[in-house]
Write an enzyme that holds these catalytic residues in place. Structure first.
Site, PDB file in Angstrom:
ATOM      1  N   CYS A 135       1.645  -9.998   5.543  1.00 18.82           N
ATOM      2  CA  CYS A 135       2.770  -9.156   5.941  1.00 18.82           C
ATOM      3  C   CYS A 135       3.385  -9.580   7.276  1.00 18.82           C
ATOM      4  CB  CYS A 135       2.346  -7.691   5.994  1.00 18.82           C
ATOM      5  SG  CYS A 135       1.670  -7.109   4.425  1.00 18.82           S
ATOM      6  N   LYS A 204      -1.313   3.608   6.457  1.00 18.68           N
ATOM      7  CA  LYS A 204      -1.491   2.809   5.247  1.00 18.68           C
ATOM      8  C   LYS A 204      -2.851   2.133   5.323  1.00 18.68           C
ATOM      9  CE  LYS A 204       0.556  -1.030   2.658  1.00 18.68           C
ATOM     10  NZ  LYS A 204       1.678  -1.978   2.604  1.00 18.68           N
ATOM     11  N   ARG A 226      -6.067  -8.042   4.228  1.00 16.68           N
ATOM     12  CA  ARG A 226      -5.128  -7.356   5.129  1.00 16.68           C
ATOM     13  C   ARG A 226      -5.837  -6.400   6.096  1.00 16.68           C
ATOM     14  NH1 ARG A 226      -1.268  -7.204   0.293  1.00 16.68           N
ATOM     15  NH2 ARG A 226       0.097  -8.935   0.787  1.00 16.68           N
ATOM     16  N   LYS A 257      -0.596   6.372   2.504  1.00 16.53           N
ATOM     17  CA  LYS A 257      -0.783   5.513   1.332  1.00 16.53           C
ATOM     18  C   LYS A 257      -2.184   4.954   1.354  1.00 16.53           C
ATOM     19  CE  LYS A 257       1.166   1.393  -0.880  1.00 16.53           C
ATOM     20  NZ  LYS A 257       2.052   0.241  -0.764  1.00 16.53           N
TER      21      LYS A 257
END
Ligand code: ZN
Length: 332
Positions: A135, A204, A226, A257
């Site tokens: 990301c 998240k 991640r 999330k």
């Protein structure tokens, strides 16, 4: 009439459960199509509907087909879509994410032209556009790779501004870099988009429940994971700090999330901040229900509605779900 034995409790909670009308009257939480957001995956081409194996009923769509799907959502009463893009080419600086004619930018223009009343939210991230699938900008290679925070902010801000320029109603950064909401707010304001709200993926988590999505968005990291930027599932207080930071930086709405594994987080975020709170009911939440229903093990409709109601009860005002159109139809 039944008579009762003396000394029986005066309070009988069952009195209010006797009929559907009475149960409706005292329902504390309601699920409505007004609260739903449908995620959609755009890729270039024409008349393309590429099925995603692990997510029955979900497709990668060329813009014309995307318009058709968004039209169906609109007709069912779903007020908003959340756009993801799959670019033709990926590189080391995610050029496709902020290209003026990138796939998301094209899709936004088309949707806003043809369905002006539909809210178009864009996912702002770089992973789908990076050759390595992370990301943010990566320094070093396999083994010693580091995801650079601050240099990534500029690319995220460009991406958000280019979505706003294309006509996006809201931008939704999902990358989990520190300081991204402030960077995005500053660039939006500088470019004249002072009225474009930010819905931040504030809490998240690095979740295994995203598995099927990676096939949908073709965004699996080529190396590593991640966990250096998304949150550890063990932490709830940290989630509140993340939300507080995003609000300080200018987030208009905050998101948690995934949804079902994070009902406690949702509850605390809503209670603590009282901000418009969204929950992303993620790919595996959807796929597990689909798979079990296909085997005849569960009632798809009942399980889906109960899950979304639980997410609302926990504190979500808005629920992002791949089942949005179906659910809106069931609720009619
Ligand atoms: Zn990402």
């Amino acid at each position: 009439m039944h008579s009762h034995s003396p000394g029986f409790p005066v309070q009988r909670p069952r009195r209010l459960r006797q009929s559907p009308a009475l149960r409706r009257l005292v329902a504390e939480t309601r699920l409505s199509a007004d609260q739903l957001v449908l995620p959609l995956f755009a890729r270039s081409g024409r008349r393309l509907r590429q099925a995603i194996d692990a997510m029955p009923g979900v497709f990668q769509l060329s813009p014309d087909e995307l318009l058709r799907e968004a039209g169906a959502a609109c007709a069912a009463g779903v007020p908003a879509v959340l756009l993801f893009g799959i670019p033709d080419r990926k590189d080391e600086k995610a050029s496709g994410a902020y290209a003026r004619n990138g796939i998301v930018q094209q899709a936004v223009r088309l949707l806003k032209k043809e369905l002006p009343e539909l809210l178009v939210i864009t996912d702002v991230c770089l992973c789908e556009y990076m050759s390595h699938g992370h990301c943010g900008i990566v320094q070093g290679g396999k083994g010693g790779a580091k995801i650079l925070n601050d240099p990534t902010l500029k690319l995220l801000a460009h991406t958000a501004a280019s979505h706003a320029e294309a006509g996006a109603d809201l931008v939704a950064p999902s990358d989990m870099m520190d300081g991204r909401v402030a960077a995005i707010r500053a660039e939006l304001d500088r470019e004249g988009f002072i009225d474009t709200p930010i819905m931040s993926y504030a809490a998240k988590f690095a979740s295994a429940f995203y598995g099927p999505f990676r096939e949908a968005a073709e965004s699996a990291p080529k190396f590593g994971d991640r966990r250096s930027y998304q949150m550890d599932a063990a932490n709830a207080n940290e989630a509140l700090r993340e939300v507080a930071l995003d609000i300080q930086e200018g987030a208009d709405m905050v998101m948690v999330k995934p949804a079902l594994p994070c009902l406690d987080i949702l509850h605390r975020v809503k209670a603590e901040f009282g901000y418009p709170t969204a929950a992303y009911s993620v790919s595996a939440e959807y796929s597990m229900v689909k798979a079990a229903a296909a085997k005849g093990w569960i009632d798809e409709r009942a399980v889906t509605l109960e899950s979304l109601l639980a997410i609302r009860r926990a504190g979500a005002d808005i629920v992002i779900t791949y089942a949005a159109v179906q659910v809106a139809k069931w609720l009619k």
